[in-house]
Design a protein around this motif. Structure first.
Motif, PDB file in Angstrom:
ATOM      1  N   ASP A   9      46.615  68.092 -41.076  1.00  0.00           N
ATOM      2  CA  ASP A   9      45.221  67.703 -41.323  1.00  0.00           C
ATOM      3  C   ASP A   9      44.331  68.337 -40.253  1.00  0.00           C
ATOM      4  OD1 ASP A   9      42.793  66.562 -41.873  1.00  0.00           O
ATOM      5  OD2 ASP A   9      43.555  64.509 -42.069  1.00  0.00           O
ATOM      6  N   TRP A  10      43.638  69.421 -40.590  1.00  0.00           N
ATOM      7  CA  TRP A  10      42.815  70.138 -39.600  1.00  0.00           C
ATOM      8  C   TRP A  10      41.645  69.289 -39.119  1.00  0.00           C
ATOM      9  CZ3 TRP A  10      37.669  71.067 -40.581  1.00  0.00           C
ATOM     10  CH2 TRP A  10      37.246  70.960 -41.914  1.00  0.00           C
ATOM     11  N   ARG A  11      41.161  68.386 -39.972  1.00  0.00           N
ATOM     12  CA  ARG A  11      40.050  67.524 -39.559  1.00  0.00           C
ATOM     13  C   ARG A  11      40.476  66.596 -38.430  1.00  0.00           C
ATOM     14  NH1 ARG A  11      40.026  67.800 -45.060  1.00  0.00           N
ATOM     15  NH2 ARG A  11      38.147  68.628 -46.072  1.00  0.00           N
ATOM     16  N   THR A  13      42.951  67.159 -36.372  1.00  0.00           N
ATOM     17  CA  THR A  13      43.215  67.993 -35.198  1.00  0.00           C
ATOM     18  C   THR A  13      41.934  68.298 -34.441  1.00  0.00           C
ATOM     19  OG1 THR A  13      45.084  69.019 -36.340  1.00  0.00           O
ATOM     20  CG2 THR A  13      44.226  70.166 -34.411  1.00  0.00           C
TER      21      THR A  13
END
Length: 249
Positions: A9-11, A13
């Motif tokens: 989940d890049w959000r 991170t």
């Protein structure tokens, strides 16, 4: 589970890293103290501008040396994980853990030796040789003696950050340094260093994709050796204080 979420989940991170950055910034604002780089700096130091900086050979040597350092540092932690997993019997996650873990120990060692007032160039030169040679041996034994490679990559991580605090403090210790000159130098220094590292990264990636694993390693080690070759050209910023430190001890 948490580590898996951080990767997928890049959000999450970005939110975590942004939050940590904000906390550290607020802590710095709360605890930071003003200081003067050199109390006896004369008017000549204050007249230093960007045009003067671009003509400063030390700045270019300093920036290019750090670009070489960053090439080893960034690629070893970012790109070589997949390279190790694909081309060797090493586990890229373990190499990352060993580099970063021993880098923390190296940072504390660098702070300790930096505060000792010892001559800078011998420390940087020897640590640079240790950093590059250890990583070279890591690559040499990567497909035959993995345990030995893990030992060498740990040594490389330690040497890498042993010199980091000392290297970045060199401009602060130059004779006649002023806050204005330091600000201008570091503004250009970061641009030179990261531009050089980016170019080296692009060339390394191209060689890896077109010529293969071994030629890319030759280029990688050659670029890393630029750092070692430039260290002897730096001024010794603690030479005059060496005798006083020895007497005090």
């Amino acid at each position: 589970m948490f580590a898996h979420q951080m990767v997928t989940d890049w959000r999450l991170t970005l939110t975590c890293f942004a939050s940590i950055t904000l906390i550290l910034f607020l802590a710095w604002v709360w605890k930071a103290e003003d200081f003067t780089t050199a109390d006896d700096a004369g008017p000549d130091g204050e007249s230093y501008g960007y045009r003067d900086a671009l003509k400063d050979s030390f700045l270019w040597r300093y920036g290019i040396a750090f670009a070489s350092f960053l090439t080893l540092y960034v690629l070893s932690l970012v790109s070589f994980k997949k390279v190790f997993d694909e081309y060797t019997i090493l586990n890229g996650s373990i190499t990352n853990l060993l580099i970063s873990g021993f880098a923390i120990l190296g940072t504390f060692a660098g702070i300790y030796f930096g505060n000792k007032g010892l001559p800078r160039k011998p420390i940087l030169f020897l640590a640079g040789i240790g950093m590059v040679s250890s990583f070279t041996f890591t690559l040499i034994f990567a497909n035959s003696l993995p345990i030995l490679s893990y030992i060498f990559v740990s040594i490389s991580g330690f040497c890498m950050f042993l010199q980091y605090p000392i290297f970045l403090n060199l401009p602060h210790e130059l004779k006649g340094m002023t806050p204005k000159k330091l600000t201008i130098m570091f503004g250009l220094f970061w641009a030179i260093a990261y531009a050089g590292q980016t170019i080296a990264n692009i060339i390394w990636s191209f060689i890896l994709g077109s010529a293969g694993y071994v030629p890319s390693l030759v280029f990688f080690i050659a670029v890393s050796c630029i750092y070692i070759s430039l260290i002897p050209t730096f001024p010794e910023t603690r030479e005059a204080q060496t005798g006083n430190v020895q007497k005090a001890s």
